[in-house]
Scaffold this motif. Structure first.
Motif, PDB file in Angstrom:
ATOM      1  N   TYR A  36       0.941  -1.132  -0.157  1.00  0.00           N
ATOM      2  CA  TYR A  36       0.089   0.072   0.174  1.00  0.00           C
ATOM      3  C   TYR A  36       0.952   1.334   0.026  1.00  0.00           C
ATOM      4  CZ  TYR A  36      -4.497  -2.314   0.885  1.00  0.00           C
ATOM      5  OH  TYR A  36      -5.469  -3.198   0.853  1.00  0.00           O
ATOM      6  N   VAL A  37       0.422   2.455  -0.573  1.00  0.00           N
ATOM      7  CA  VAL A  37       1.303   3.612  -0.525  1.00  0.00           C
ATOM      8  C   VAL A  37       0.266   4.558  -0.013  1.00  0.00           C
ATOM      9  CG1 VAL A  37       0.468   4.003  -3.085  1.00  0.00           C
ATOM     10  CG2 VAL A  37       2.634   5.284  -1.982  1.00  0.00           C
ATOM     11  N   GLN A  38       0.715   5.637   0.606  1.00  0.00           N
ATOM     12  CA  GLN A  38       0.054   6.804   1.148  1.00  0.00           C
ATOM     13  C   GLN A  38       1.054   8.083   0.808  1.00  0.00           C
ATOM     14  OE1 GLN A  38      -0.580   6.884   5.285  1.00  0.00           O
ATOM     15  NE2 GLN A  38      -2.410   8.238   5.121  1.00  0.00           N
ATOM     16  N   TYR A  39       0.325   8.812  -0.274  1.00  0.00           N
ATOM     17  CA  TYR A  39       1.036  10.036  -0.727  1.00  0.00           C
ATOM     18  C   TYR A  39       0.588  11.044   0.183  1.00  0.00           C
ATOM     19  CZ  TYR A  39       1.544   7.231  -5.076  1.00  0.00           C
ATOM     20  OH  TYR A  39       2.025   6.479  -6.111  1.00  0.00           O
ATOM     21  N   PRO A  40       1.469  12.239   0.369  1.00  0.00           N
ATOM     22  CA  PRO A  40       1.113  13.087   1.274  1.00  0.00           C
ATOM     23  C   PRO A  40      -0.089  13.810   1.120  1.00  0.00           C
ATOM     24  CG  PRO A  40       3.441  13.415   0.388  1.00  0.00           C
ATOM     25  CD  PRO A  40       2.650  12.230  -0.484  1.00  0.00           C
ATOM     26  N   GLY A  41      -0.969  13.794   2.371  1.00  0.00           N
ATOM     27  CA  GLY A  41      -2.269  14.286   2.343  1.00  0.00           C
ATOM     28  C   GLY A  41      -3.381  13.308   1.769  1.00  0.00           C
ATOM     29  N   GLN A  42      -3.035  12.253   1.266  1.00  0.00           N
ATOM     30  CA  GLN A  42      -3.965  11.276   0.747  1.00  0.00           C
ATOM     31  C   GLN A  42      -4.211  10.090   1.547  1.00  0.00           C
ATOM     32  OE1 GLN A  42      -3.314  10.601  -3.455  1.00  0.00           O
ATOM     33  NE2 GLN A  42      -2.545  12.467  -3.771  1.00  0.00           N
TER      34      GLN A  42
END
Lengths: 117, 114
Positions: A36-42
């Motif tokens: 999983y990936v979490q981009y800044p603010g997302q």
């Protein structure tokens, strides 16, 4: 108990560099594996997953991961990173269907990737 | 349709107070999961709902934590007598039917206990 270990907590790369993030899990059976990936603010979002078949899986945005059963590993790779890949990356595992497994995910502690333009 | 939503986005409370965190899953998703992420750590599973029943509560850390779900919609996670170690981001995820599906995550609620 099931556990997931991500070797790198913080990675800094320049654009166009190659990326490999390590993930090892401990589980004595068939597993499903995820990045999983979490981009800044997302929100956290699925990058790729492995259930069975070809151990080399391709995900979104040019990412791929290879499942090596003998090493209990599922490393994430990308040949050439971009500034927009700056994010936090999580490896996760869940046990096989049945045997009371409810689909809950066991996560690693995450790797923060910073890509310098 | 709309994604998973959570409210509030941020919650600051004093030690010993009760808090309620809300999750609205994607419409039609029967499976709902709660996770917690403490600073610098990965996500920890808390509880799983299938419809309005909770067949897996194994991750709830103490009896101060409880959760309920109304049918196949809203879920509320309640923490009673909050402690400083409860400070974390609480994430909710839903999936269409359960085990075999991708889990879709909400934005989380950041809880700070002073």
């Amino acid at each position: 108990a099931q556990s997931v270990s991500q070797h790198n907590h913080h990675v800094i790369l320049s654009e166009a560099a190659s990326l490999e993030l390590g993930c090892n899990y401990s589980y004595g059976g068939t597993v499903n594996l995820f990045w999983y990936v979490q981009y800044p603010g997302q929100h956290l979002q699925l990058l790729l997953k492995y259930f069975s078949g070809d151990p080399l899986v391709k995900g979104i945005k040019g990412f791929e991961a290879e499942f090596i059963k003998s090493k209990f590993s599922f490393n994430l790779r990308k040949p050439s990173v971009q500034w927009s890949d700056t994010a936090e990356y999580f490896c996760a595992v869940r046990g096989p269907y049945g045997s009371g497994n409810t689909g809950k995910l066991i996560f690693g502690q995450g790797t923060t990737l910073q890509v310098k333009p | 349709g709309a994604g998973v939503s959570q409210s509030p986005s941020n919650k600051v409370t004093e030690k010993g107070k009760d808090v309620e965190l809300r999750c609205d899953p994607i419409s039609g998703h029967t499976a709902l999961y709660w996770y917690r992420q403490r600073l610098g750590q990965g996500l920890e599973f808390l509880i799983y709902f299938q419809g309005n029943s909770a067949p897996d509560k194994s991750g709830l850390p103490s009896d101060r934590f409880s959760a309920e779900r109304t049918g196949e919609s809203v879920s509320t996670l309640t923490i009673q007598r909050t402690q400083q170690e409860d400070s974390a981001v609480y994430l909710c995820a839903s999936s269409p039917t359960g085990y075999t599906d991708t889990q879709y995550f909400g934005p989380g609620t950041r809880l700070t206990v002073l």
